[in-house]
Design a protein around this motif. Sequence first.
Motif, short mmCIF file in Angstrom:
data_model
loop_
_atom_site.label_atom_id
_atom_site.label_comp_id
_atom_site.label_asym_id
_atom_site.label_seq_id
_atom_site.Cartn_x
_atom_site.Cartn_y
_atom_site.Cartn_z
N UNK A 19 -27.23 -0.82 22.62
CA UNK A 19 -27.63 0.52 22.18
C UNK A 19 -26.75 1.56 22.87
N UNK A 20 -26.25 2.50 22.09
CA UNK A 20 -25.36 3.53 22.62
C UNK A 20 -25.97 4.92 22.39
N UNK A 21 -25.83 5.77 23.40
CA UNK A 21 -26.31 7.15 23.31
C UNK A 21 -25.25 8.08 23.87
N UNK A 22 -25.33 9.35 23.49
CA UNK A 22 -24.44 10.35 24.07
C UNK A 22 -25.12 11.72 24.02
N UNK A 23 -24.75 12.57 24.95
CA UNK A 23 -25.20 13.96 24.92
C UNK A 23 -24.22 14.80 25.71
N UNK A 24 -24.31 16.12 25.55
CA UNK A 24 -23.42 17.05 26.24
C UNK A 24 -24.11 17.59 27.48
N UNK A 25 -23.36 17.77 28.54
CA UNK A 25 -23.93 18.27 29.79
C UNK A 25 -24.50 19.68 29.64
#
Length: 393
Positions: A70-76
């Motif tokens: 499972x892959x996730x991403x978000x911006x700081x």
Amino acid sequence: MKKIEEQHRLEFEDKARIVVKVPGVYTFLGEFADYCKGFTLCGAAPTALEVALSPRDDQSVRLFMVPQKDRKRFNLQNTKYKREDRWANYIKGVISVLNGRGYFPSAFNLTLSGDLLKREGTMTNSAIVLGVTLALVKYFKYDLSEEECATIAYSALSTFSAEECRLIIFLAMLHVDSTSLLLFDVQYLKYEKIPIDNLDDEIVPLLVESQIAPQALQEELSIRRGESREAFKLLRALFPTGLIRDIPQQEIREMVGQLTEDEKRLCIYVLGESRLAYEGGRLLAQKDMVGYGRVLSKVQAGLRDIFEVTCPEIDWLTKRAMELNGCLGATMISTGRSGTILVLISRESIALYITRMEEYEHIFGFKPTWKSYTQVGKLKIGSVNNGSTTNKR
């Protein structure tokens, strides 16, 4: 921790700079001691979580959970809680709490791996936030102790993600090892190591998984936690001075009008369980396995008859165990998988207990699993340089 280093490299095409291994933790006695600031006996679980981290040169955080692929991403710049982000919120929570303390990590890649991720629950989520906190603090060289990291992780899970958790478990993850259990004093956040490496080899601590659905017990446990918290607020108002864990159970039984019968029942169980946790720790320190087994069975009886959080499957497995001459005691462990029990049993009686467990599948429709209790070891933090890992702890 070479395996997670390779997993991280394959996913992000970059080598990890920091790797962390966080042991899972089982609470054997005193699971509800927080409400009376009493005693808890815990030890390392057989499973662990691993974290690998490397820096990025943009403003994004990219995450990879190996077992689930499972892959996730978000911006700081956007670390707000979003329900659809699921487990990524745990990493957001750590960043949010660090930001609130004046620490602002830059972008990074993060890999999560380990057997602990194959199960769901508070212990796994606690290990995630603690592992991520330690990795960020060590890599960015923040001047924070490991105990401060534990409080940051606790805040990230309990406040940002609004999940029920215990500070004691985060502290235990820092200090458990493969040769002892920890007897925690919740009031003072101190612990005593109870050696278990030289106990009677003929007595085996057996972990039995009932295989019931995870939600079967967790919902009831969550309700009891909330009820217990409120009951002890009322009890503290009635006893405003002194240690609440020292209130005699008989005084609570004799109260008229101040607490409901249900509130009295919950307070009596939690106080009794805390005292049994202390007694169990002392008996283990004296290598008194028979006495320790009796304590386990007393706690199980309380969970079933007073706290009322067991189920027919758990009751069946513990009862069948206690019918054997070679069984010293058995109890449910709520920090295991849903429906885990600890059975203290003689080595020669294991085969007979396994035979009895074959009936379980015919009665309840699913097959229990079992294994002897082994500990995964202690927390490890490593710095990766030129392909070699240097232990920083």
